[in-house]
Design a protein around this motif. Structure first.
Motif, PDB file in Angstrom:
ATOM      1  N   ASP A   1       0.816  -1.218   0.000  1.00  0.00           N
ATOM      2  CA  ASP A   1       0.000   0.000   0.000  1.00  0.00           C
ATOM      3  C   ASP A   1       0.848   1.266   0.000  1.00  0.00           C
ATOM      4  O   ASP A   1       0.312   2.374   0.037  1.00  0.00           O
ATOM      5  CB  ASP A   1      -0.922   0.014   1.226  1.00  0.00           C
TER       6      ASP A   1
ATOM      7  N   LYS B   1      -7.039   4.631  -0.155  1.00  0.00           N
ATOM      8  CA  LYS B   1      -6.871   3.611   0.889  1.00  0.00           C
ATOM      9  C   LYS B   1      -6.261   4.218   2.152  1.00  0.00           C
ATOM     10  O   LYS B   1      -6.642   3.871   3.276  1.00  0.00           O
ATOM     11  CB  LYS B   1      -5.991   2.477   0.346  1.00  0.00           C
TER      12      LYS B   1
ATOM     13  N   LYS C   1      -7.147   2.260   5.675  1.00  0.00           N
ATOM     14  CA  LYS C   1      -7.105   0.824   5.405  1.00  0.00           C
ATOM     15  C   LYS C   1      -5.747   0.355   4.880  1.00  0.00           C
ATOM     16  O   LYS C   1      -5.573  -0.827   4.570  1.00  0.00           O
ATOM     17  CB  LYS C   1      -8.187   0.454   4.390  1.00  0.00           C
ATOM     18  N   ALA C   2      -4.782   1.259   4.782  1.00  0.00           N
ATOM     19  CA  ALA C   2      -3.473   0.902   4.216  1.00  0.00           C
ATOM     20  C   ALA C   2      -2.570   0.280   5.279  1.00  0.00           C
ATOM     21  O   ALA C   2      -2.579   0.691   6.442  1.00  0.00           O
ATOM     22  CB  ALA C   2      -2.807   2.139   3.627  1.00  0.00           C
TER      23      ALA C   2
END
Length: 376
Positions: free
Chosen positions: A326, A343, A348-349
């Motif tokens: 990511d 992201k 959410k990374a």
């Protein structure tokens, strides 16, 4: 204020010359090496600067002794100016003075940190039989004169495998890879965010993306502006914070580009500032540069627990190896970069893991190699 070179009873004395006109990540790494090595008292590094400038201010601030040479250095640009008849005379004077300095001081080696210093010191080192150590911190710029200069060196230190691979194969036998040192002063996010708010009006609710680097094509600041433009068009609330060493009128040029793209309400151009005061308060470091020799700012950000998103290119790939899916995007690919930014905004990374880049580890490796080539 200029100080005299300190005398030393250390068995190994190494002269480290700098141009003096600038200071960036590479020179900061060099200074960190000098400070750590001189504390260990195995190899004594003595600093010389060719011309006064930003580096001189930094050395005075750190109370590091240095010698001011007041001599012009040699560049590839100079070598291409065949019509300038005074150049051979200037080079001869510089070479003669440096040769005399080396013969008088009897240094065990000269350790240079950029191509200009390599070109300038190669011949004086050759004539005085002083080993030349070249610290290659960027992708090698191919030219016959540069390759010839590098062949005269005793050792080349490459900061990444990417940098090593950019060097001609004929030089690989004298190369070693030693990572750059990166350590940062203690800072906390809350204090940094308050500074950003007070000095630049950054709102706490805005997702703050920072870009650190000089304004040149390789750094891809125009790419970052296009990302900012797209996020604004899609009504994603972000602020872009540009930091870096810019030349004369460069900030004005950057601001004109920002105005043209109509993103001046979400972009801040801070210029050449101490990044440590601001980086910990950022939400993401965007590093779109291509073919970077290293990527110091990535390590600084991760050390401050700031997520990073970098182009999958050059030295970035050697820093971001673990849990980094990511944190990397395809070079110059806006869509891939935007997908990764979303992201990060959504939280959410994955956060990447990196290896040890301490000054102590770096210094031990450089000293070991320096002793190897100076005690043959």
């Amino acid at each position: 204020m200029q100080q005299t070179l300190f005398s030393s009873n250390h068995p190994i004395r190494v002269l480290t010359p700098f141009s003096g006109d600038s200071i960036g990540g590479s020179y900061l790494s060099a200074i960190a090496l000098i400070q750590e090595a001189n504390q260990q008292r195995t190899v004594n590094y003595e600093i010389a600067i060719h011309q006064p400038g930003k580096l001189e201010e930094k050395l005075n601030q750190l109370n590091l002794p240095y010698k001011s040479l007041n001599l012009k250095w040699i560049t590839i640009v100079d070598l291409s100016k065949r019509k300038k008849l005074t150049l051979p005379f200037e080079w001869s004077i510089t070479t003669l003075k440096l040769f005399r300095l080396l013969k008088k001081e009897r240094y065990h080696a000269v350790h240079v940190h950029d191509g200009r210093m390599a070109l300038t010191w190669a011949l004086p080192c050759k004539l005085s039989r002083t080993p030349l150590i070249i610290h290659q911190r960027t992708k090698f710029a191919k030219s016959n004169i540069t390759e010839l200069t590098y062949k005269s060196s005793r050792m080349i230190i490459a900061i990444t495998k990417f940098v090593l691979d950019s060097l001609p194969a004929t030089l690989h036998s004298k190369c070693v890879i030693i990572d750059n040192p990166v350590e940062v002063p203690p800072r906390d996010r809350g204090t940094s965010r308050k500074i950003l708010e007070d000095r630049f009006g950054v709102r706490n609710e805005s997702f703050l993306i920072t870009i650190i680097g000089t304004h040149q094509h390789q750094k891809r600041q125009d790419f970052a502006m296009r990302i900012a433009q797209t996020l604004k068009e899609r009504n994603i609330e972000t602020t872009f914070f540009f930091m870096g060493k810019y030349g004369d009128n460069t900030i004005e040029k950057i601001n004109k580009k920002i105005l043209k793209k109509k993103i001046d309400d979400i972009c801040i151009v801070a210029g050449h500032v101490e990044s440590y005061d601001y980086l910990p308060g950022c939400d993401l470091l965007l590093a779109p540069a291509v073919d970077e020799g290293f990527g110091r700012s990535l390590i600084e950000a991760i050390t401050y627990n700031v997520p990073v998103l970098a182009s999958a290119s050059g030295g970035h790939l050697e820093i971001l190896q673990s849990d980094a899916e990511d944190s990397l995007f395809k070079p110059d690919d806006i869509d891939d970069c935007l997908r990764k930014i979303y992201k990060h905004i959504e939280g959410k990374a994955k956060f990447p893991k990196i290896k040890d880049y301490s000054n102590e580890r770096h210094c031990a490796s450089v000293i070991e190699e320096t002793l190897r080539v100076t005690t043959r």
